[in-house]
Design a protein around this motif. Structure first.
Motif, PDB file in Angstrom:
ATOM      1  N   LYS A   1     -14.239  15.372  10.588  1.00 28.10           N
ATOM      2  CA  LYS A   1     -13.937  14.825  11.407  1.00 28.10           C
ATOM      3  C   LYS A   1     -13.848  13.795  12.374  1.00 28.10           C
ATOM      4  CE  LYS A   1     -11.529  19.170  11.895  1.00 28.10           C
ATOM      5  NZ  LYS A   1     -10.554  19.749  11.044  1.00 28.10           N
ATOM      6  N   ASN A   2     -14.699  12.991  11.461  1.00 28.61           N
ATOM      7  CA  ASN A   2     -15.026  11.814  12.131  1.00 28.61           C
ATOM      8  C   ASN A   2     -15.217  10.547  12.316  1.00 28.61           C
ATOM      9  OD1 ASN A   2     -16.674  13.268  14.186  1.00 28.61           O
ATOM     10  ND2 ASN A   2     -18.459  13.409  12.577  1.00 28.61           N
ATOM     11  N   ILE A   3     -13.838  10.404  11.203  1.00 29.53           N
ATOM     12  CA  ILE A   3     -13.100   8.932  10.248  1.00 29.53           C
ATOM     13  C   ILE A   3     -12.426   8.122  11.713  1.00 29.53           C
ATOM     14  CG2 ILE A   3     -12.564   7.560   8.630  1.00 29.53           C
ATOM     15  CD1 ILE A   3     -13.646  10.304   7.222  1.00 29.53           C
ATOM     16  N   PRO A   4     -12.501   7.082  11.762  1.00 31.52           N
ATOM     17  CA  PRO A   4     -11.108   6.781  12.469  1.00 31.52           C
ATOM     18  C   PRO A   4      -9.763   6.385  12.188  1.00 31.52           C
ATOM     19  CG  PRO A   4     -12.966   5.242  12.411  1.00 31.52           C
ATOM     20  CD  PRO A   4     -12.908   6.380  11.339  1.00 31.52           C
ATOM     21  N   TRP A   5      -8.773   6.650  12.392  1.00 28.06           N
ATOM     22  CA  TRP A   5      -7.397   7.196  12.831  1.00 28.06           C
ATOM     23  C   TRP A   5      -6.905   5.885  11.275  1.00 28.06           C
ATOM     24  CZ3 TRP A   5      -3.802   3.448  13.231  1.00 28.06           C
ATOM     25  CH2 TRP A   5      -3.369   2.594  14.855  1.00 28.06           C
ATOM     26  N   TRP A   6      -7.276   4.667  11.900  1.00 26.36           N
ATOM     27  CA  TRP A   6      -6.790   3.367  11.692  1.00 26.36           C
ATOM     28  C   TRP A   6      -7.300   3.681   9.577  1.00 26.36           C
ATOM     29  CZ3 TRP A   6     -10.960   0.552   9.600  1.00 26.36           C
ATOM     30  CH2 TRP A   6     -12.466   0.542  10.709  1.00 26.36           C
ATOM     31  N   ALA A   7      -9.302   3.730   9.807  1.00 25.72           N
ATOM     32  CA  ALA A   7     -10.020   4.343   8.621  1.00 25.72           C
ATOM     33  C   ALA A   7      -8.982   4.756   7.159  1.00 25.72           C
ATOM     34  CB  ALA A   7     -10.593   4.323   7.849  1.00 25.72           C
ATOM     35  N   MET A   8      -8.798   5.683   8.330  1.00 24.73           N
ATOM     36  CA  MET A   8      -7.296   6.811   7.409  1.00 24.73           C
ATOM     37  C   MET A   8      -5.822   6.721   7.033  1.00 24.73           C
ATOM     38  SD  MET A   8      -8.646  10.751   8.784  1.00 24.73           S
ATOM     39  CE  MET A   8      -8.584  10.762  10.246  1.00 24.73           C
ATOM     40  N   GLY A   9      -5.181   5.285   7.944  1.00 24.65           N
ATOM     41  CA  GLY A   9      -4.266   5.307   7.997  1.00 24.65           C
ATOM     42  C   GLY A   9      -4.442   4.062   6.279  1.00 24.65           C
ATOM     43  N   ILE A  10      -5.404   3.126   6.599  1.00 25.67           N
ATOM     44  CA  ILE A  10      -5.347   2.687   5.441  1.00 25.67           C
ATOM     45  C   ILE A  10      -5.780   3.264   4.382  1.00 25.67           C
ATOM     46  CG2 ILE A  10      -7.358   0.607   3.993  1.00 25.67           C
ATOM     47  CD1 ILE A  10      -7.642  -0.608   7.338  1.00 25.67           C
ATOM     48  N   SER A  11      -6.823   4.111   3.844  1.00 23.47           N
ATOM     49  CA  SER A  11      -7.163   5.040   2.898  1.00 23.47           C
ATOM     50  C   SER A  11      -5.736   5.536   2.305  1.00 23.47           C
ATOM     51  CB  SER A  11      -8.119   5.824   3.303  1.00 23.47           C
ATOM     52  OG  SER A  11      -8.222   6.881   2.219  1.00 23.47           O
ATOM     53  N   GLY A  12      -4.808   5.960   2.522  1.00 14.81           N
ATOM     54  CA  GLY A  12      -3.983   6.329   2.266  1.00 14.81           C
ATOM     55  C   GLY A  12      -3.075   5.820   1.651  1.00 14.81           C
ATOM     56  N   MET A  13      -3.035   4.174   2.726  1.00 11.65           N
ATOM     57  CA  MET A  13      -1.979   3.442   1.586  1.00 11.65           C
ATOM     58  C   MET A  13      -2.322   3.281   0.436  1.00 11.65           C
ATOM     59  SD  MET A  13      -2.689  -0.239   0.869  1.00 11.65           S
ATOM     60  CE  MET A  13      -2.279  -1.812   0.851  1.00 11.65           C
ATOM     61  N   ALA A  14      -4.088   2.756   0.774  1.00 11.73           N
ATOM     62  CA  ALA A  14      -4.651   2.520  -1.159  1.00 11.73           C
ATOM     63  C   ALA A  14      -4.897   4.333  -2.186  1.00 11.73           C
ATOM     64  CB  ALA A  14      -6.220   2.325  -1.006  1.00 11.73           C
ATOM     65  N   SER A  15      -4.560   4.818  -1.271  1.00 11.13           N
ATOM     66  CA  SER A  15      -4.653   6.255  -2.251  1.00 11.13           C
ATOM     67  C   SER A  15      -3.095   5.800  -2.817  1.00 11.13           C
ATOM     68  CB  SER A  15      -4.513   8.150  -1.768  1.00 11.13           C
ATOM     69  OG  SER A  15      -3.593   7.707  -1.111  1.00 11.13           O
ATOM     70  N   PHE A  16      -1.800   6.427  -1.963  1.00 10.09           N
ATOM     71  CA  PHE A  16      -0.121   5.793  -2.833  1.00 10.09           C
ATOM     72  C   PHE A  16      -0.137   4.819  -3.560  1.00 10.09           C
ATOM     73  CE2 PHE A  16       2.650   8.707  -0.254  1.00 10.09           C
ATOM     74  CZ  PHE A  16       1.516  10.009  -0.255  1.00 10.09           C
ATOM     75  N   LEU A  17      -0.854   3.797  -4.204  1.00  8.11           N
ATOM     76  CA  LEU A  17      -0.491   2.145  -4.351  1.00  8.11           C
ATOM     77  C   LEU A  17      -1.526   2.730  -5.906  1.00  8.11           C
ATOM     78  CD1 LEU A  17      -0.598  -0.888  -2.382  1.00  8.11           C
ATOM     79  CD2 LEU A  17      -1.681  -0.823  -5.389  1.00  8.11           C
ATOM     80  N   ASP A  18      -1.068   3.482  -6.611  1.00  8.02           N
ATOM     81  CA  ASP A  18      -1.874   4.027  -7.981  1.00  8.02           C
ATOM     82  C   ASP A  18      -1.291   2.851  -8.761  1.00  8.02           C
ATOM     83  OD1 ASP A  18      -0.164   5.684  -9.864  1.00  8.02           O
ATOM     84  OD2 ASP A  18       0.771   5.392  -7.627  1.00  8.02           O
ATOM     85  N   LEU A  19      -2.436   2.871  -9.772  1.00  3.41           N
ATOM     86  CA  LEU A  19      -2.337   2.058 -11.429  1.00  3.41           C
ATOM     87  C   LEU A  19      -0.517   2.384 -11.975  1.00  3.41           C
ATOM     88  CD1 LEU A  19      -2.857  -0.398 -13.179  1.00  3.41           C
ATOM     89  CD2 LEU A  19      -4.381   0.780 -14.247  1.00  3.41           C
ATOM     90  N   ALA A  20      -1.013   3.537 -12.593  1.00  3.51           N
ATOM     91  CA  ALA A  20      -0.033   4.195 -13.059  1.00  3.51           C
ATOM     92  C   ALA A  20       1.398   3.844 -12.568  1.00  3.51           C
ATOM     93  CB  ALA A  20       0.682   5.968 -13.325  1.00  3.51           C
ATOM     94  N   GLY A  21       1.635   4.578 -11.127  1.00  8.87           N
ATOM     95  CA  GLY A  21       3.111   4.385 -11.148  1.00  8.87           C
ATOM     96  C   GLY A  21       3.138   2.617 -10.072  1.00  8.87           C
ATOM     97  N   THR A  22       2.257   2.320  -9.888  1.00  7.85           N
ATOM     98  CA  THR A  22       2.950   0.576  -9.835  1.00  7.85           C
ATOM     99  C   THR A  22       3.225   0.185 -11.236  1.00  7.85           C
ATOM    100  OG1 THR A  22       1.002  -0.138  -8.804  1.00  7.85           O
ATOM    101  CG2 THR A  22       1.794  -1.654  -9.425  1.00  7.85           C
ATOM    102  N   ALA A  23       2.733   0.561 -12.584  1.00  6.57           N
ATOM    103  CA  ALA A  23       3.365   0.357 -13.697  1.00  6.57           C
ATOM    104  C   ALA A  23       4.507   0.866 -13.710  1.00  6.57           C
ATOM    105  CB  ALA A  23       2.336   1.207 -14.860  1.00  6.57           C
ATOM    106  N   VAL A  24       4.912   2.560 -13.686  1.00  6.10           N
ATOM    107  CA  VAL A  24       6.324   2.859 -13.681  1.00  6.10           C
ATOM    108  C   VAL A  24       7.612   2.188 -12.720  1.00  6.10           C
ATOM    109  CG1 VAL A  24       8.085   4.476 -12.650  1.00  6.10           C
ATOM    110  CG2 VAL A  24       5.714   4.728 -14.484  1.00  6.10           C
TER     111      VAL A  24
END
Length: 655
Positions: free
Chosen positions: A45-68
Motif C-alpha cells: 500500500k505504498n505505491i502512488p495512485w498515478w503509478a497504479m493508474g498508469i499500470s492499469g492502462m498497461a495491463s489492459f493494453l495486451d497483445l492478443a486484445g490489440t490483435a482482436v
C-alpha cells in the motif's frame, strides 16, 4: 523469409536492451517484493495512485486484445469499437471509478477472495465463498493467459521462423521468471517502463497512418474493395454490417452492441476487487487512478485504427484478387485433410517459413497461385476459411509497412503490452491462491519465505495449465468471446448480489459461483458453437437461479458481520434496515454520495465511449464525425465533473 529478413541490427539492439532492463528490474524489485506477502500482492500500500493508474492502462493494453480489436476495426472501421463493448472497450472502468473500487478499498482487505470473509463472516459459507473466489480467479487467469498465449504465438510467428507454440513458449518462460521474482512491485514498475515504449509505438503508428492515407472517399473505396463494407468510415453503429465467413454472427451490429452493453453493466456492478484498489490509500485515490486509467486507455484506439487502415491499403496492394485466397486454402486442405482450425496457424507458419520440408507440388502450386513476390507474407494472411485472416493484420502491417529499426520498437511495445497483462493476471491469481487458500487452509503459520516459494510454485502451475489449454483453441476471438460471454457470466450474479442485497449470503455466493462456472464449462464441452448471446443467457440464468435459491434456503449472514461491513463500506442497493440505523445526518450524507455516483454513470459511459471514438475518426480524416464525438465527449465530461468529481472528498468520504 526468416527473422533476419524482417529485423535489422538496430531492431536487435533495441530488443536486447529491453530484455536486459526487464531482467535488471526483476532482480532489483525481488528484494522489495520478498519482504512480506502484503508487499508481494499489493506493494505494501505504498505505491502512488498515478503509478497504479498508469499500470492499469498497461495491463489492459495486451497483445492478443490489440490483435482482436484491430481485426474488427479492419472489418468495420471505427464501428468495431461497439463489438468491444463486450470487454475490449473496458467500460467496466466507469463503475470502478465511480463506486466499486472505493467500496472494496474501504474493507481493508488484501484480495477479492478475502473480501468474501469480510462480507459473509468467517463461517462455512464465508470460507466456501472465499474458496470459490480463489477457484474462479485461477480459472479465469488460466483462460486469459491461454488467450494471451495464442495472440503472442500468432504475432511472433509472423516475424520468426518458428511455429506459434514455440514463440509463445519462449515468451512465457521469460514472463514467468520475471513475475515470480517481483510480484506486484514488478507489475507496477515494469508497467511504467513499458508504457514509455508503448507510447512511442502509439505516436509513430498514429502519425504514419494519419499522413499516409488519402481522403475519406479514397479510404471508403479501398475499404469497400477489401471488406465489402460501404460504411467503413462511419462511427455510428449500423443495424446490419458486412462480415466475412467466420464472423457472420456479428452482422447485426446494433443488436450485439446493445446486448454487450447490458452485459457490461451487469459485470461492472460487481467489479472493483482489483489489487490496485486494495493498494490505494483512500477513496479519492480510487477515483483518480481510475480516471487516469480511462484517459490513458484512449491512446490505444488511434494506434489500432491506424494499423487497421494501413491494413486496408496493404491488403489492397498485396492481394487485389482475394478469390485466390480461397483457392489457396482449398489446395492446402487437399494436401493436409486432417488439419483442424486450432492447428491451422502452425501449418501456415511451417509452409511459409520452411517450404522445403513440404510437398514440392503443394509449394509450387501455392506460389503459382499467389505469386512469387511476398509469397510468405501472403501465406501468413491466409485464414482457415480461405479469406484474409483479420487477426493477422496487426503483424502483417508491422512486417511490411513499418521501416527497419522502428519495427523492432513496435514489436517490443506489443510484447511489453503482453507481459504487462500477463503479470497483472498472474499476480492477481497467485495472491488469492496463496493468501486465501494455501495460507488459510494448508499452512496458516507459514513464514514469509515459505509463502513466497508457494507463490512461485503457483505461478508455474497456472502458466503450464494455460499453455496446455491454449492448444485446444481455434482463434483469439474464440477464447475471448467465451471468456467474456460464457465463463465470465458464471460468477457475475454472485459478484453483483454480494454488493447490493443484504440477504445474500456465503452459501449463495459459493453455490452460485460453482454452478455458474460448471454451466460455462459444460456449455463449452457440449455446445461449443453456441452463439455468444445464448452462452451469456444460459450461464447467467443458471448462476442467478442457483445463487438466489441457495441464499434463501440457508441462514442469513451474521447480523454483526453484516452491520460492520455496511458501516465501513456504505454500498447502495437493498440495505434498508441497515441504512435506517444510521443517524439522519449520516443517512443524508450516504444518500448524497450514492445519488452523485449513480447520476454520473451514464455520463461516464458516454464520455469514455466518445474518448475512444473521437481520435479514431480523426486518424481516418472523418472530420464531421470527429467534431461530433468530441462535442459529445466534452459535454459528458463537464457533467461528470460537476455531478461527481467536484464532490469527491480530499481523502475518505466517511472520515
Amino acid at each position: 523469409m526468416g527473422a533476419a529478413g524482417y529485423f535489422g541490427t538496430i531492431d536487435y539492439i533495441f530488443m536486447g536492451l529491453y530484455v536486459l532492463i526487464l531482467i535488471g528490474l526483476g532482480f532489483y524489485l525481488k528484494r522489495l517484493a520478498s519482504r512480506s506477502l502484503d508487499n508481494y500482492i499489493t506493494g505494501g500500500k505504498n505505491i502512488p495512485w498515478w503509478a497504479m493508474g498508469i499500470s492499469g492502462m498497461a495491463s489492459f493494453l495486451d497483445l492478443a486484445g490489440t490483435a482482436v480489436i484491430v481485426s474488427f476495426l479492419f472489418l468495420l472501421g471505427p464501428q468495431g469499437l461497439f463489438v468491444e463493448f463486450r470487454g475490449g472497450a473496458v467500460l467496466v472502468l466507469a463503475f470502478m471509478m465511480l463506486w466499486t473500487g472505493k467500496w472494496h478499498r474501504r474493507s481493508g482487505c488484501l484480495t477479492g477472495a478475502e473480501w468474501n470473509i469480510y462480507r459473509f463472516g468467517d463461517c462455512w459459507g464465508g470460507r466456501a465463498s472465499q474458496l470459490m473466489g480463489v477457484i474462479a480467479t485461477v480459472l479465469t487467469t488460466i483462460g486469459m493467459l491461454a488467450y494471451l498465449i495464442i495472440g503472442a504465438g500468432i504475432f511472433l510467428s509472423t516475424f520468426l521462423p518458428y511455429p506459434p507454440e514455440l514463440c509463445s513458449l519462449v515468451l512465457l518462460v521469460m514472463a514467468t521468471l520475471y513475475t515470480m521474482m517481483s510480484g506486484f512491485y514488478g507489475v507496477i514498475f515494469t508497467d511504467l517502463f513499458q508504457v514509455c515504449i508503448i507510447m512511442a509505438a502509439v505516436i509513430y503508428i498514429s502519425v504514419k497512418a494519419f499522413t499516409g492515407i488519402g481522403s475519406v472517399e479514397e479510404i471508403s473505396e479501398i475499404a469497400m474493395k477489401v471488406t465489402q463494407n460501404p460504411d467503413w468510415i462511419s462511427g455510428v453503429p449500423k443495424w446490419n454490417v458486412q462480415m466475412p465467413e467466420g464472423y457472420e454472427m456479428y452482422k447485426h451490429l446494433l443488436i450485439f452492441a446493445s446486448f454487450y452493453l447490458v452485459r457490461t453493466i451487469v459485470a461492472g456492478l460487481g467489479t472493483g476487487a482489483d489489487p490496485r484498489y486494495f493498494g490505494a490509500k483512500n477513496d479519492r485515490e480510487c477515483g483518480k487512478l481510475s480516471m487516469l486509467w480511462v484517459f490513458l486507455m484512449t491512446v490505444r484506439w488511434p494506434m489500432m485504427i491506424g494499423i487497421a487502415v494501413m491494413g486496408l491499403y496493404l491488403v489492397n496492394d498485396l492481394m487485389p484478387d482475394q478469390s485466390k485466397m480461397s483457392q489457396a486454402a482449398d489446395l492446402i486442405q487437399t494436401f493436409h485433410p486432417d488439419t483442424k482450425k486450432p492447428q491451422w496457424g502452425e501449418l501456415i507458419s511451417s509452409i511459409s517459413n520452411t517450404p522445403g520440408v513440404h510437398d514440392p507440388q503443394l509449394v509450387g502450386e501455392l506460389k503459382a497461385l499467389l505469386g512469387e513476390d511476398k509469397w510468405a507474407e501472403k501465406m501468413n494472411l491466409l485464414s482457415f476459411e480461405g479469406t484474409v485472416n483479420p487477426e493477422k493484420i496487426l503483424s502483417a502491417v508491422l512486417m511490411i509497412s513499418v521501416a527497419e529499426g522502428m519495427r523492432g520498437i513496435l514489436v517490443i511495445a506489443l510484447v511489453a503490452a503482453a507481459l504487462s497483462t500477463f503479470g497483472s493476471w498472474v499476480n492477481l491469481a497467485t495472491g488469492q491462491f496463496v493468501n486465501d487458500f494455501y495460507k488459510k487452509w494448508i499452512r496458516p503459520k507459514a513464514l514469509t519465505r515459505e509463502l513466497i516459494f508457494a507463490s512461485w510454485g503457483t505461478v508455474i502451475g497456472i502458466v503450464v495449465c494455460s499453455f496446455l489449454f491454449s492448444r485446444t483453441l481455434d482463434s483469439i476471438n474464440d477464447i475471448w468471446s467465451w471468456m467474456m460471454m460464457g465463463f465470465g457470466a458464471g460468477f457475475l450474479v454472485p459478484s453483483f448480489l454480494r454488493l447490493y442485497w443484504w440477504r445474500f449470503n456465503g452459501a449463495g455466493s459459493a453455490i452460485g459461483t460453482l454452478l455458474g462456472i460448471a454451466a460455462a464449462i459444460i456449455q463449452r464441452l457440449l455446445w461449443p458453437d453456441l452463439s455468444e448471446i445464448w452462452q451469456f443467457v444460459f450461464v447467467l440464468t443458471v448462476g442467478f437461479v442457483s445463487s438466489v435459491t441457495a441464499a434463501l434456503l440457508t441462514q442469513p449472514t451474521d447480523p454483526e458481520v453484516l452491520r460492520k461491513m455496511y458501516m465501513e463500506t456504505r454500498p447502495f442497493g437493498v440495505w434498508g434496515h441497515l441504512k435506517d440505523s444510521l443517524s439522519p445526518e449520516e443517512r443524508e450524507k450516504t444518500s448524497r454520495e450514492h445519488r452523485n455516483d449513480l447520476l454520473a454513470l451514464p455520463f461516464a459511459l458516454i464520455w469514455q465511449t466518445a474518448l475512444f471514438l473521437a481520435p479514431m475518426l480523426f486518424i481516418i480524416h472523418n472530420w464531421a464525425g470527429f467534431a461530433g464525438a468530441t462535442a459529445i465527449g466534452v459535454a459528458a465530461f463537464a457533467v461528470l465533473y460537476f455531478v461527481w468529481f467536484r464532490n469527491q472528498p480530499k481523502g475518505n468520504f466517511y472520515d
